[in-house]
Design an enzyme around this catalytic site. Structure first.
Site, short mmCIF file in Angstrom:
data_model
loop_
_atom_site.label_atom_id
_atom_site.label_comp_id
_atom_site.label_asym_id
_atom_site.label_seq_id
_atom_site.Cartn_x
_atom_site.Cartn_y
_atom_site.Cartn_z
N SER A 1 0.83 -1.22 0.00
CA SER A 1 0.00 0.00 0.00
C SER A 1 0.86 1.26 0.00
O SER A 1 0.34 2.37 -0.10
CB SER A 1 -0.95 0.01 1.20
N ASN B 1 -2.78 -2.10 13.06
CA ASN B 1 -4.23 -1.92 12.92
C ASN B 1 -4.72 -0.65 13.61
O ASN B 1 -5.51 0.11 13.04
CB ASN B 1 -4.97 -3.15 13.46
N THR C 1 -39.07 26.44 -13.44
CA THR C 1 -39.37 25.08 -12.96
C THR C 1 -39.47 24.26 -14.25
O THR C 1 -39.92 24.77 -15.28
CB THR C 1 -40.70 25.01 -12.18
N HIS C 2 -39.02 23.03 -14.19
CA HIS C 2 -38.95 22.18 -15.40
C HIS C 2 -38.10 22.83 -16.50
O HIS C 2 -38.26 22.53 -17.68
CB HIS C 2 -40.34 21.89 -15.97
N SER D 1 -11.59 25.96 -28.97
CA SER D 1 -11.65 24.75 -29.78
C SER D 1 -10.53 24.80 -30.80
O SER D 1 -10.21 25.87 -31.32
CB SER D 1 -13.00 24.69 -30.50
N LYS E 1 -15.45 29.24 -30.72
CA LYS E 1 -15.87 28.54 -29.52
C LYS E 1 -15.13 28.99 -28.26
O LYS E 1 -13.95 29.29 -28.29
CB LYS E 1 -15.64 27.01 -29.67
N ASN F 1 -15.38 27.19 -24.58
CA ASN F 1 -16.07 26.08 -23.92
C ASN F 1 -15.95 26.13 -22.40
O ASN F 1 -14.89 26.47 -21.87
CB ASN F 1 -15.52 24.74 -24.43
N GLU G 1 -17.81 21.75 -16.85
CA GLU G 1 -18.15 20.39 -17.27
C GLU G 1 -17.37 19.35 -16.46
O GLU G 1 -17.88 18.29 -16.12
CB GLU G 1 -17.88 20.20 -18.76
N TYR H 1 -10.13 -6.19 12.00
CA TYR H 1 -9.46 -5.76 10.77
C TYR H 1 -9.41 -6.88 9.74
O TYR H 1 -9.13 -8.03 10.07
CB TYR H 1 -8.04 -5.29 11.10
N GLN I 1 -7.43 -2.10 3.58
CA GLN I 1 -6.34 -1.33 3.01
C GLN I 1 -6.81 -0.55 1.78
O GLN I 1 -6.24 0.49 1.42
CB GLN I 1 -5.20 -2.28 2.63
N LYS J 1 -8.15 3.66 1.37
CA LYS J 1 -7.51 4.97 1.15
C LYS J 1 -7.64 5.53 -0.26
O LYS J 1 -7.96 6.72 -0.40
CB LYS J 1 -6.05 4.89 1.58
N1 ARG Z 1 -1.22 -1.30 5.24
C1 ARG Z 1 -2.29 -1.72 6.11
C2 ARG Z 1 -3.58 -0.96 5.80
O1 ARG Z 1 -3.50 0.07 5.18
C3 ARG Z 1 -1.91 -1.51 7.52
C4 ARG Z 1 -2.55 -2.47 8.47
C5 ARG Z 1 -2.01 -3.83 8.28
N2 ARG Z 1 -2.41 -4.71 9.30
C6 ARG Z 1 -2.32 -6.02 9.16
N3 ARG Z 1 -2.74 -6.76 10.11
N4 ARG Z 1 -1.82 -6.56 8.09
O2 ARG Z 1 -4.67 -1.35 6.16
#
Ligand code: ARG
Length: 462
Positions: free
Chosen positions: A20, A107, A152-153, A274, A280, A282, A287, A314, A319, A322
């Protein structure tokens, strides 16, 4: 068939799928801060010696300096930001680095880091939305009396003021800010000390680390704390709602900037040309804001689907929490900045807006209301009489107030010349002075209240 590469394959694939660090390196500042809070607590509780605690804290500062200067190195074998930092710490200060992870697990570490990151993002988002509100209020103030068709509409309905229309978005953003503030309050509890899932036998002080990291209190259940991603979902839901509002505002600009409407001239700085059609200009930024809303909402959906069905505590699926949050955060920040610039720097073509309000029989309701108040006709009947007047005006290709008194009295004898005062677009908006209505006096009241709220320390978030 694939046996030839299998001997080598799985470990290479495992390293890649497990890593990660390519994205969670964005958490490095939070990871260092949480580690420093943790090691200070370990020292204060005599779980490690004060000397070791100091050596580790100094080492963490050096790692942070390196990250700030050179970036975070990406070594898949070290998997994530937590192991990357600990491994570099060990290179710098030796085996004492191994004491940092006492009474802690990745964790609770990642749950803490990620909360800190989301909390910081909420604060940045709030500042951006505050600036957008300022831009909306400034334009609304400049156009509290500018008349445009209200729809409206997407059919011309009644005249409104541009100030009133813009202040509608102020209200949406006010609610958005309150949703982020709400999410921040709810998430501001420290998971640190929950360890892997069950807590720890070491005599840790969770209040100390919670205070040091600016949390309101430690979380109450270690299983929940390491497996809870509600804070990220709350953020993504608030972000989705905001992106949806920005997309609606962007859509208004796109429509208004089109030639048949011609209500607004967007700043060159937020438009593109354009390559083939020289005439043009734009509205690409608008958008893309409209498009980005789909991706932000997609991020919220992605994390909900990731979390559904995960047993406590966990699981590695988490993971994947993120990337959607990081993506949504950067798309939203850009969208807020683009819309703030668009609101602040656009030129509204108020003559054209007023003309459009006059052309669409937008004051038909005013005629009906006049028949009710001045001629004591029941509203349903007044509505019918007005329909006949609109039909005649339409046949003749004129505005309602361009019909002659003879023509109007032929439709209904109870109409007299006083009706013309009610048929102008100015009279129409001025008449709608109910609380929250479009009358300029009401709009100015709301603008004044908004300015006061925005200027109060930190701005309005209630
Ligand atoms: N890289 C992991 C995550 O983002 C960290 C936690 C890992 N924990 C584990 N028991 N492998 O979730």
């Amino acid at each position: 068939m694939w046996g030839g590469r299998f001997a080598e394959g799985p470990s290479a694939i495992m390293r890649e799928i497990n890593a990660s660090i390519p994205f969670d390196k964005a958490l490095w500042r939070q990871d260092i801060a949480a580690s420093k809070a943790h090691v200070a607590m370990l020292g204060a509780q005599s779980i490690i010696t004060d000397g070791d605690a100091q050596t580790i804290a100094d080492g963490l500062d050096r790692v942070a300096e390196e990250y700030a200067r050179d970036g975070v190195p990406e070594d898949w074998d070290l998997e994530d930001i937590h192991m990357t930092t600990e491994s570099r710490l060990a290179e710098l200060i030796g085996p004492v680095a191994g004491r940092l992870h006492t009474a802690r697990s990745r964790n609770d570490q990642v749950a803490t880091d990620f909360r800190l990151w989301v909390r910081e993002m909420i604060d940045q988002t709030d500042a951006g939305l505050h600036a957008l509100q300022h831009a909306l209020v400034n334009q609304a103030d400049a156009h509290a009396d500018s008349i445009m068709p209200g729809f409206t509409h997407l059919q011309t309905a009644q005249p409104v003021t541009l100030g009133h229309h813009l202040m509608a978005y102020y209200e949406m953003i006010r609610r958005d800010r309150s949703r982020f503030a709400d999410a921040r309050t709810r998430m501001n509890e420290s998971p640190l000390g929950s360890a892997a899932l069950a807590g720890t036998g070491f005599p840790i002080d969770r209040d100390a680390t919670s205070d040091a990291l600016g949390f309101d209190r430690p979380t109450r259940n270690s299983l929940d704390a390491v497996s809870d991603r509600d804070f990220a979902l709350d953020y993504l839901m608030a972000a989705s709602q905001t992106a949806l509002h920005l997309s609606r505002l962007a859509e208004e600009f796109i429509i208004w900037a089109s030639q048949p409407f011609g209500f607004v001239r967007m700043a060159d700085s937020l438009s593109t040309g354009s390559s083939i059609m020289p005439q043009k200009k734009n509205p690409d930024a608008a958008e893309l804001v409209r498009g980005h809303a789909g991706r932000v909402i997609g991020a919220a959906t992605a994390l909900m689907v990731t979390m559904k069905g995960l047993p406590l505590a966990y699981s590695k699926d988490m993971q994947d929490d993120k990337p959607p949050v990081f993506e949504a955060a950067s798309l939203l920040a850009l969208s807020i900045a683009a819309m703030t610039g668009m609101v602040a720097d656009s030129t509204f073509k108020t003559d054209r807006m007023r003309q459009a309000a006059e052309l669409g029989y937008a004051t038909a309701t005013d005629l009906a209301d006049w028949l009710v108040t001045e001629a004591d006709i029941p509203f349903r009947e007044a509505h019918h009489i007005t329909g006949a007047a609109v039909k005649l005006a339409e046949q003749k290709g004129v505005a309602l107030d361009e019909l002659s008194l003879e023509e109007l009295t032929a439709i209904d004898g109870r109409i007299d010349e006083r009706v013309y005062a009610a048929l102008s677009v100015e009279a129409s908006v001025a008449a709608r002075a109910s609380y929250g209505g479009t009358a300029p006096e009401q709009v100015k009241l709301q603008i004044a209240a908004a300015r006061k709220a925005l200027d109060a320390a930190g701005g309005e978030t209630e």
